[in-house]
Motif scaffolding. Structure first.
Motif, PDB file in Angstrom:
ATOM      1  N   ASP A   1      10.320  69.395  46.702  1.00  0.00           N
ATOM      2  CA  ASP A   1      10.602  68.855  45.368  1.00  0.00           C
ATOM      3  C   ASP A   1      10.303  67.357  45.258  1.00  0.00           C
ATOM      4  N   LYS A   2      10.498  66.597  46.338  1.00  0.00           N
ATOM      5  CA  LYS A   2      10.227  65.152  46.319  1.00  0.00           C
ATOM      6  C   LYS A   2       8.738  64.855  46.205  1.00  0.00           C
ATOM      7  N   ASN A   3       7.928  65.668  46.871  1.00  0.00           N
ATOM      8  CA  ASN A   3       6.503  65.331  47.044  1.00  0.00           C
ATOM      9  C   ASN A   3       5.523  66.196  46.259  1.00  0.00           C
ATOM     10  N   ARG A   4       5.964  67.332  45.765  1.00  0.00           N
ATOM     11  CA  ARG A   4       5.055  68.328  45.156  1.00  0.00           C
ATOM     12  C   ARG A   4       4.088  67.706  44.152  1.00  0.00           C
ATOM     13  N   THR A   5       4.597  66.924  43.228  1.00  0.00           N
ATOM     14  CA  THR A   5       3.707  66.352  42.199  1.00  0.00           C
ATOM     15  C   THR A   5       2.752  65.327  42.799  1.00  0.00           C
ATOM     16  N   GLN A   6       3.181  64.662  43.867  1.00  0.00           N
ATOM     17  CA  GLN A   6       2.348  63.642  44.494  1.00  0.00           C
ATOM     18  C   GLN A   6       1.153  64.244  45.236  1.00  0.00           C
ATOM     19  N   PHE A   7       1.299  65.468  45.751  1.00  0.00           N
ATOM     20  CA  PHE A   7       0.175  66.134  46.427  1.00  0.00           C
ATOM     21  C   PHE A   7      -1.010  66.263  45.479  1.00  0.00           C
ATOM     22  N   LYS A   8      -0.716  66.529  44.228  1.00  0.00           N
ATOM     23  CA  LYS A   8      -1.770  66.744  43.232  1.00  0.00           C
ATOM     24  C   LYS A   8      -2.551  65.461  42.915  1.00  0.00           C
ATOM     25  N   GLU A   9      -1.986  64.311  43.241  1.00  0.00           N
ATOM     26  CA  GLU A   9      -2.664  63.036  42.980  1.00  0.00           C
ATOM     27  C   GLU A   9      -3.990  62.932  43.732  1.00  0.00           C
ATOM     28  N   PHE A  10      -4.109  63.660  44.829  1.00  0.00           N
ATOM     29  CA  PHE A  10      -5.325  63.600  45.645  1.00  0.00           C
ATOM     30  C   PHE A  10      -6.389  64.597  45.182  1.00  0.00           C
ATOM     31  N   GLY A  11      -6.093  65.362  44.132  1.00  0.00           N
ATOM     32  CA  GLY A  11      -7.044  66.328  43.598  1.00  0.00           C
ATOM     33  C   GLY A  11      -6.733  67.731  44.079  1.00  0.00           C
ATOM     34  N   GLU A  12      -7.517  68.655  43.574  1.00  0.00           N
ATOM     35  CA  GLU A  12      -7.327  70.061  43.923  1.00  0.00           C
ATOM     36  C   GLU A  12      -7.820  70.324  45.342  1.00  0.00           C
ATOM     37  N   ILE A  13      -6.988  70.961  46.129  1.00  0.00           N
ATOM     38  CA  ILE A  13      -7.352  71.312  47.501  1.00  0.00           C
ATOM     39  C   ILE A  13      -7.886  72.735  47.478  1.00  0.00           C
ATOM     40  N   ILE A  14      -9.163  72.899  47.862  1.00  0.00           N
ATOM     41  CA  ILE A  14      -9.786  74.227  47.785  1.00  0.00           C
ATOM     42  C   ILE A  14      -9.957  74.892  49.140  1.00  0.00           C
ATOM     43  N   GLY A  15      -9.663  74.181  50.198  1.00  0.00           N
ATOM     44  CA  GLY A  15      -9.772  74.754  51.540  1.00  0.00           C
ATOM     45  C   GLY A  15      -8.907  73.968  52.504  1.00  0.00           C
ATOM     46  N   MET A  16      -8.520  74.626  53.572  1.00  0.00           N
ATOM     47  CA  MET A  16      -7.665  73.971  54.553  1.00  0.00           C
ATOM     48  C   MET A  16      -8.297  74.024  55.921  1.00  0.00           C
ATOM     49  N   PRO A  17      -8.182  73.005  56.668  1.00  0.00           N
ATOM     50  CA  PRO A  17      -7.619  71.704  56.318  1.00  0.00           C
ATOM     51  C   PRO A  17      -8.584  70.896  55.453  1.00  0.00           C
ATOM     52  N   THR A  18      -8.032  69.954  54.728  1.00  0.00           N
ATOM     53  CA  THR A  18      -8.827  69.000  53.961  1.00  0.00           C
ATOM     54  C   THR A  18      -8.351  67.613  54.341  1.00  0.00           C
ATOM     55  N   THR A  19      -9.292  66.733  54.622  1.00  0.00           N
ATOM     56  CA  THR A  19      -8.955  65.374  55.050  1.00  0.00           C
ATOM     57  C   THR A  19      -9.714  64.353  54.213  1.00  0.00           C
ATOM     58  N   TYR A  20      -8.971  63.365  53.716  1.00  0.00           N
ATOM     59  CA  TYR A  20      -9.540  62.223  53.009  1.00  0.00           C
ATOM     60  C   TYR A  20      -9.291  60.994  53.864  1.00  0.00           C
ATOM     61  N   ILE A  21     -10.294  60.144  53.995  1.00  0.00           N
ATOM     62  CA  ILE A  21     -10.123  58.897  54.737  1.00  0.00           C
ATOM     63  C   ILE A  21     -10.506  57.751  53.808  1.00  0.00           C
ATOM     64  N   TYR A  22      -9.536  56.853  53.603  1.00  0.00           N
ATOM     65  CA  TYR A  22      -9.719  55.688  52.745  1.00  0.00           C
ATOM     66  C   TYR A  22      -9.784  54.445  53.620  1.00  0.00           C
ATOM     67  N   GLY A  23     -10.650  53.526  53.239  1.00  0.00           N
ATOM     68  CA  GLY A  23     -10.778  52.271  53.978  1.00  0.00           C
ATOM     69  C   GLY A  23      -9.622  51.334  53.684  1.00  0.00           C
ATOM     70  N   PRO A  24      -9.533  50.223  54.416  1.00  0.00           N
ATOM     71  CA  PRO A  24      -8.458  49.251  54.201  1.00  0.00           C
ATOM     72  C   PRO A  24      -8.396  48.707  52.775  1.00  0.00           C
ATOM     73  N   ASN A  25      -9.533  48.719  52.075  1.00  0.00           N
ATOM     74  CA  ASN A  25      -9.574  48.246  50.692  1.00  0.00           C
ATOM     75  C   ASN A  25      -9.236  49.349  49.688  1.00  0.00           C
ATOM     76  N   GLY A  26      -8.962  50.561  50.183  1.00  0.00           N
ATOM     77  CA  GLY A  26      -8.576  51.662  49.298  1.00  0.00           C
ATOM     78  C   GLY A  26      -9.720  52.548  48.846  1.00  0.00           C
ATOM     79  N   ASN A  27     -10.950  52.240  49.244  1.00  0.00           N
ATOM     80  CA  ASN A  27     -12.098  53.075  48.871  1.00  0.00           C
ATOM     81  C   ASN A  27     -12.184  54.303  49.772  1.00  0.00           C
ATOM     82  N   LEU A  28     -12.574  55.420  49.193  1.00  0.00           N
ATOM     83  CA  LEU A  28     -12.815  56.628  49.974  1.00  0.00           C
ATOM     84  C   LEU A  28     -14.036  56.391  50.859  1.00  0.00           C
ATOM     85  N   VAL A  29     -13.872  56.546  52.174  1.00  0.00           N
ATOM     86  CA  VAL A  29     -15.000  56.359  53.083  1.00  0.00           C
ATOM     87  C   VAL A  29     -15.489  57.676  53.666  1.00  0.00           C
TER      88      VAL A  29
END
Length: 191
Positions: free
Chosen positions: A145-173
């Motif tokens: 309940d604490k995090n459910r809505t926050q998971f969606k902030e990263f977009g729709e997950i269509i497969g598992m595992p899914t990994t996003y890596i952001y640089g120190p400046n916040g850009n998706l690398v």
């Protein structure tokens, strides 16, 4: 000439038909390969264009609470590489990559933060026991309940595992659907 040395005309006709068919098939093959090469080049070019656009993607605004009630936000994680890994206990590639994340985090924890987002309806105690078994050394975030809505902030997950890596400046690398290995992770933080 003897009877055996004369080639029947129907044999010549059949032979020439085979040569024509072979030539047609060969030309078709060559044409398709050229067309395929053009299509592959177009696909590669399009993929590069898409990736250039995705490099402009910033880490979303988020606030996630881990199993120890620590809160992580896009602001508190700035200045380090941020690895967001969506995983589940029922996912074999997820389980296979956990030891890699553990080693990677141990080696680089001064400049990266890994957040393991457990994307399943799971009991907290069961997940804690599970992560203890794998000696997970990075924060685990439950899909609760604490995090459910926050998971969606990263977009729709269509497969598992899914990994996003952001640089120190916040850009998706980098991002990947499927198992990450050490080479992939190290390459992403060297960009």
């Amino acid at each position: 000439m003897t009877k055996n040395s004369i080639i029947p005309t129907n044999y010549l006709f059949q032979f020439s038909n085979k040569i024509i068919k072979f030539s047609f098939i060969y030309l078709l093959f060559v044409t398709l390969n050229i067309a395929q090469a053009i299509n592959i080049n177009n696909i590669v070019r399009s993929t590069n264009d898409i990736w250039q656009e995705e490099k402009k993607i910033k880490v979303p605004n988020f606030s996630l609470t881990d199993l120890d009630d620590n809160i992580y936000t896009n602001k508190s994680t700035k200045g380090k590489y941020l690895v967001i890994n969506f995983w589940a206990t029922w996912c074999p590639p997820c389980l296979k990559e956990i030891p890699t994340f553990v080693k990677f985090y141990e080696k680089n924890k001064d400049r990266i933060l890994i957040l393991g987002l457990n994307y399943e309806q799971a009991d907290e105690i069961a997940i804690m026991e599970f992560t203890d078994t794998f000696m997970v050394n990075y924060p685990i975030i439950l899909f609760d309940d604490k995090n459910r809505t926050q998971f969606k902030e990263f977009g729709e997950i269509i497969g598992m595992p899914t990994t996003y890596i952001y640089g120190p400046n916040g850009n998706l690398v980098d991002y990947q659907i499927g198992e990450m290995n050490m080479k992939d992770l190290e390459k992403a933080i060297s960009k």
